[in-house]
Motif scaffolding. Structure first.
Motif, PDB file in Angstrom:
ATOM      1  N   TRP A   1       0.848  -1.189   0.000  1.00  0.00           N
ATOM      2  CA  TRP A   1       0.000   0.000   0.000  1.00  0.00           C
ATOM      3  C   TRP A   1       0.889   1.248   0.000  1.00  0.00           C
ATOM      4  O   TRP A   1       1.902   1.320   0.700  1.00  0.00           O
ATOM      5  N   PRO A   2       0.520   2.252  -0.798  1.00  0.00           N
ATOM      6  CA  PRO A   2       1.372   3.445  -0.967  1.00  0.00           C
ATOM      7  C   PRO A   2       1.749   4.127   0.339  1.00  0.00           C
ATOM      8  O   PRO A   2       2.865   4.634   0.472  1.00  0.00           O
ATOM      9  N   SER A   3       0.848   4.134   1.308  1.00  0.00           N
ATOM     10  CA  SER A   3       1.109   4.882   2.541  1.00  0.00           C
ATOM     11  C   SER A   3       2.168   4.243   3.421  1.00  0.00           C
ATOM     12  O   SER A   3       2.710   4.901   4.308  1.00  0.00           O
ATOM     13  N   ILE A   4       2.485   2.961   3.195  1.00  0.00           N
ATOM     14  CA  ILE A   4       3.447   2.308   4.084  1.00  0.00           C
ATOM     15  C   ILE A   4       4.593   1.618   3.360  1.00  0.00           C
ATOM     16  O   ILE A   4       5.590   1.267   3.992  1.00  0.00           O
ATOM     17  N   ARG A   5       4.485   1.396   2.056  1.00  0.00           N
ATOM     18  CA  ARG A   5       5.461   0.524   1.383  1.00  0.00           C
ATOM     19  C   ARG A   5       6.887   1.072   1.394  1.00  0.00           C
ATOM     20  O   ARG A   5       7.844   0.293   1.317  1.00  0.00           O
ATOM     21  N   SER A   6       7.047   2.380   1.504  1.00  0.00           N
ATOM     22  CA  SER A   6       8.406   2.934   1.532  1.00  0.00           C
ATOM     23  C   SER A   6       8.977   3.003   2.942  1.00  0.00           C
ATOM     24  O   SER A   6      10.144   3.358   3.120  1.00  0.00           O
ATOM     25  N   ARG A   7       8.156   2.653   3.940  1.00  0.00           N
ATOM     26  CA  ARG A   7       8.589   2.827   5.328  1.00  0.00           C
ATOM     27  C   ARG A   7       8.662   1.532   6.117  1.00  0.00           C
ATOM     28  O   ARG A   7       9.096   1.537   7.273  1.00  0.00           O
ATOM     29  N   ILE A   8       8.241   0.412   5.526  1.00  0.00           N
ATOM     30  CA  ILE A   8       8.121  -0.823   6.293  1.00  0.00           C
ATOM     31  C   ILE A   8       8.400  -2.019   5.395  1.00  0.00           C
ATOM     32  O   ILE A   8       8.166  -1.958   4.182  1.00  0.00           O
ATOM     33  N   THR A   9       8.936  -3.087   5.957  1.00  0.00           N
ATOM     34  CA  THR A   9       9.211  -4.295   5.179  1.00  0.00           C
ATOM     35  C   THR A   9       8.965  -5.523   6.048  1.00  0.00           C
ATOM     36  O   THR A   9       9.111  -5.469   7.273  1.00  0.00           O
ATOM     37  N   VAL A  10       8.568  -6.624   5.419  1.00  0.00           N
ATOM     38  CA  VAL A  10       8.318  -7.865   6.153  1.00  0.00           C
ATOM     39  C   VAL A  10       9.643  -8.595   6.319  1.00  0.00           C
ATOM     40  O   VAL A  10      10.158  -9.209   5.384  1.00  0.00           O
ATOM     41  N   ASP A  11      10.196  -8.513   7.513  1.00  0.00           N
ATOM     42  CA  ASP A  11      11.471  -9.165   7.820  1.00  0.00           C
ATOM     43  C   ASP A  11      11.360 -10.675   7.708  1.00  0.00           C
ATOM     44  O   ASP A  11      12.318 -11.348   7.317  1.00  0.00           O
ATOM     45  N   GLY A  12      10.176 -11.215   8.028  1.00  0.00           N
ATOM     46  CA  GLY A  12       9.982 -12.650   7.926  1.00  0.00           C
ATOM     47  C   GLY A  12       8.599 -13.065   8.384  1.00  0.00           C
ATOM     48  O   GLY A  12       7.940 -12.354   9.147  1.00  0.00           O
ATOM     49  N   VAL A  13       8.158 -14.219   7.905  1.00  0.00           N
ATOM     50  CA  VAL A  13       6.896 -14.831   8.335  1.00  0.00           C
ATOM     51  C   VAL A  13       7.254 -16.084   9.127  1.00  0.00           C
ATOM     52  O   VAL A  13       7.902 -16.997   8.601  1.00  0.00           O
ATOM     53  N   ILE A  14       6.846 -16.110  10.397  1.00  0.00           N
ATOM     54  CA  ILE A  14       7.127 -17.241  11.281  1.00  0.00           C
ATOM     55  C   ILE A  14       5.829 -18.014  11.486  1.00  0.00           C
ATOM     56  O   ILE A  14       4.852 -17.458  11.991  1.00  0.00           O
ATOM     57  N   ALA A  15       5.807 -19.273  11.068  1.00  0.00           N
ATOM     58  CA  ALA A  15       4.623 -20.118  11.253  1.00  0.00           C
ATOM     59  C   ALA A  15       4.836 -21.043  12.434  1.00  0.00           C
ATOM     60  O   ALA A  15       5.866 -21.717  12.530  1.00  0.00           O
ATOM     61  N   LEU A  16       3.862 -21.064  13.345  1.00  0.00           N
ATOM     62  CA  LEU A  16       3.915 -21.965  14.492  1.00  0.00           C
ATOM     63  C   LEU A  16       2.976 -23.141  14.252  1.00  0.00           C
ATOM     64  O   LEU A  16       1.871 -22.970  13.733  1.00  0.00           O
ATOM     65  N   ALA A  17       3.440 -24.330  14.628  1.00  0.00           N
ATOM     66  CA  ALA A  17       2.642 -25.539  14.456  1.00  0.00           C
ATOM     67  C   ALA A  17       2.781 -26.414  15.688  1.00  0.00           C
ATOM     68  O   ALA A  17       3.896 -26.662  16.154  1.00  0.00           O
ATOM     69  N   ASP A  18       1.665 -26.862  16.232  1.00  0.00           N
ATOM     70  CA  ASP A  18       1.649 -27.755  17.379  1.00  0.00           C
ATOM     71  C   ASP A  18       2.219 -29.103  16.956  1.00  0.00           C
ATOM     72  O   ASP A  18       1.649 -29.795  16.125  1.00  0.00           O
ATOM     73  N   ALA A  19       3.358 -29.488  17.516  1.00  0.00           N
ATOM     74  CA  ALA A  19       4.073 -30.689  17.064  1.00  0.00           C
ATOM     75  C   ALA A  19       3.212 -31.939  17.153  1.00  0.00           C
ATOM     76  O   ALA A  19       3.136 -32.735  16.205  1.00  0.00           O
ATOM     77  N   GLU A  20       2.549 -32.136  18.274  1.00  0.00           N
ATOM     78  CA  GLU A  20       1.732 -33.333  18.459  1.00  0.00           C
ATOM     79  C   GLU A  20       0.578 -33.373  17.464  1.00  0.00           C
ATOM     80  O   GLU A  20       0.290 -34.415  16.867  1.00  0.00           O
ATOM     81  N   ALA A  21      -0.087 -32.217  17.282  1.00  0.00           N
ATOM     82  CA  ALA A  21      -1.240 -32.168  16.383  1.00  0.00           C
ATOM     83  C   ALA A  21      -0.833 -32.418  14.932  1.00  0.00           C
ATOM     84  O   ALA A  21      -1.503 -33.148  14.205  1.00  0.00           O
ATOM     85  N   VAL A  22       0.268 -31.803  14.513  1.00  0.00           N
ATOM     86  CA  VAL A  22       0.706 -31.977  13.125  1.00  0.00           C
ATOM     87  C   VAL A  22       1.102 -33.427  12.865  1.00  0.00           C
ATOM     88  O   VAL A  22       0.739 -34.009  11.832  1.00  0.00           O
ATOM     89  N   ALA A  23       1.830 -34.026  13.788  1.00  0.00           N
ATOM     90  CA  ALA A  23       2.252 -35.417  13.612  1.00  0.00           C
ATOM     91  C   ALA A  23       1.048 -36.353  13.521  1.00  0.00           C
ATOM     92  O   ALA A  23       1.081 -37.364  12.806  1.00  0.00           O
ATOM     93  N   ALA A  24      -0.043 -35.985  14.222  1.00  0.00           N
ATOM     94  CA  ALA A  24      -1.250 -36.806  14.214  1.00  0.00           C
ATOM     95  C   ALA A  24      -2.158 -36.498  13.031  1.00  0.00           C
ATOM     96  O   ALA A  24      -3.200 -37.116  12.881  1.00  0.00           O
ATOM     97  N   GLY A  25      -1.755 -35.529  12.192  1.00  0.00           N
ATOM     98  CA  GLY A  25      -2.552 -35.191  11.023  1.00  0.00           C
ATOM     99  C   GLY A  25      -3.714 -34.266  11.308  1.00  0.00           C
ATOM    100  O   GLY A  25      -4.578 -34.068  10.454  1.00  0.00           O
ATOM    101  N   ARG A  26      -3.736 -33.646  12.513  1.00  0.00           N
ATOM    102  CA  ARG A  26      -4.842 -32.754  12.852  1.00  0.00           C
ATOM    103  C   ARG A  26      -4.501 -31.302  12.534  1.00  0.00           C
ATOM    104  O   ARG A  26      -5.388 -30.472  12.435  1.00  0.00           O
ATOM    105  N   PHE A  27      -3.216 -30.977  12.458  1.00  0.00           N
ATOM    106  CA  PHE A  27      -2.731 -29.638  12.114  1.00  0.00           C
ATOM    107  C   PHE A  27      -2.963 -28.613  13.214  1.00  0.00           C
ATOM    108  O   PHE A  27      -2.215 -27.671  13.338  1.00  0.00           O
ATOM    109  N   ALA A  28      -4.021 -28.776  14.009  1.00  0.00           N
ATOM    110  CA  ALA A  28      -4.303 -27.847  15.096  1.00  0.00           C
ATOM    111  C   ALA A  28      -4.639 -28.651  16.336  1.00  0.00           C
ATOM    112  O   ALA A  28      -5.097 -29.779  16.238  1.00  0.00           O
ATOM    113  N   PRO A  29      -4.425 -28.077  17.542  1.00  0.00           N
ATOM    114  CA  PRO A  29      -4.738 -28.820  18.762  1.00  0.00           C
ATOM    115  C   PRO A  29      -6.186 -29.275  18.830  1.00  0.00           C
ATOM    116  O   PRO A  29      -6.495 -30.308  19.371  1.00  0.00           O
ATOM    117  N   ASP A  30      -7.108 -28.466  18.262  1.00  0.00           N
ATOM    118  CA  ASP A  30      -8.522 -28.829  18.256  1.00  0.00           C
ATOM    119  C   ASP A  30      -9.138 -28.303  16.966  1.00  0.00           C
ATOM    120  O   ASP A  30      -9.496 -27.129  16.876  1.00  0.00           O
TER     121      ASP A  30
END
Length: 352
Positions: A118-147
């Protein structure tokens, strides 16, 4: 900081209950010399996640630099909520060195990244990174989320949410957009489960990704801050199931806030919440209660039948009155039954 330099932003995404707030709280307590600001996206009238983070406010991240949006999923309310809030953070008297964004458990990261053009912010801000969190037990069990049911309920809850996304597709979109994946709650599983979860994530990733186990959100800030990914310029390498889609349907949800008097036994209250999950299909409970004789406020969070509670900060001069947000699927919230279980357990606790 050089005033011509762009302010780096880290987007923290992941499903409901994956540990996003815990991670950001750890970063606030260990800023590595950075002046931080936080934008947290949450549902419900009682802002539990925002309150948790404001409890960590200090000179490196004052309360004025912790802003909560509870008007819906920010990937669907970019123009109305996200852009003005980012501009507010950048206009703080002490400009932040780094901004952390905690998305809701249903946010699709890619539309959010597009907003950084967006013009109002693109010259002043940058996405340093996207961090995705995943519940280890849920992902291993194929549920992807705790519930998974809790995630579906949160999706139905939000009137502004214009994507109706199967659980697996949200997971895939979050992984596809990530620069780094953290396997959370690693202390609750064995090494074989961690490896199984890591294999699931790497199979979904469109490019090689570092996947790191994390316990209680504890990680060296230098590992996840300062990635210099400039993700807003790399959208083509971050595919989404919803590229090119404009309209999606959504449904309603039901929620309520239950007020509780002081209690004596947190474990008895936890058992009452577990009973609600099993007998009343309650999907999410979060809030605070007062424990008799304790000056500290008790934070309570539950996803399904998984309940956690801990003392977080003194009550101070505030009324010692508990408030719990209770969420269920549309037409599945029996208010009288919920109140009977919670208040009944409280009465038994006090009588005992």
């Amino acid at each position: 900081m050089n005033t011509l330099a762009k302010i780096p932003v880290t987007v923290v995404t992941g499903f409901l209950g994956a540990g996003k707030t815990t991670l950001i709280r750890h970063l606030l307590q260990n800023p590595g010399g950075r002046r931080l600001a936080v934008l947290v996206n949450e549902f419900g009238t009682v802002g539990v996640d925002g309150e948790i983070l404001r409890a960590c406010a200090d000179e490196n991240c004052p309360e004025s630099a912790i802003v909560e949006l509870a008007n819906g999923c920010i990937c669907c309310t970019v123009a109305d909520d996200f852009i003005p809030t980012v501009e507010q953070l950048m206009a703080l008297p002490q400009k932040p060195d780094h901004i952390l964004i905690e998305t809701s458990g249903l946010a699709l990261p890619k539309p959010l990244l597009k907003a950084f053009d967006w013009p109002s912010i693109r010259s002043r801000i940058t996405v340093d990174g996207v961090i995705a969190l995943a519940d280890a037990e849920a992902v291993a069990a194929g549920r992807f989320a705790p519930d998974p049911a809790a995630v579906d309920a949160q999706r139905a809850q939000d009137d502004s949410l214009d994507h109706e996304t199967p659980l697996a597709e949200v997971f895939e979109d979050q992984i596809a957009c990530a620069d780094l994946v953290l396997l959370t709650k690693a202390d609750l599983v064995d090494e074989a489960t961690l490896e199984a979860a890591r294999a699931v994530i790497l199979a979904e990733a469109p490019r090689p990704l570092p996947v790191l186990p994390v316990r209680d959100g504890a990680i060296d800030p230098t590992v996840i801050l300062g990635l210099n990914a400039a993700a807003e310029d790399d959208l083509a390498a971050r595919p989404s199931h919803h590229d090119g889609e404009d309209e999606h349907e959504h449904e309603d949800f039901d929620s309520t806030v239950v007020t509780l008097p002081e209690i004596d036994d947190p474990e008895a209250l936890a058992q009452a919440i577990i009973r609600l999950a099993r007998e009343q299909d309650i999907l999410r409970v979060k809030g605070y209660v007062a424990v008799r004789g304790k000056p500290m406020r008790l934070l309570v969070q539950a996803v399904g039948a998984r309940v956690r509670h801990q003392f977080d900060q003194p009550w101070g001069s505030r009324p010692r009155e508990g408030r719990l947000v209770v969420i269920a699927e549309h037409d599945h919230l029996n208010l009288q039954a919920v109140q009977a279980v919670l208040l009944g357990a409280t009465a038994q606790i006090q009588a005992g």
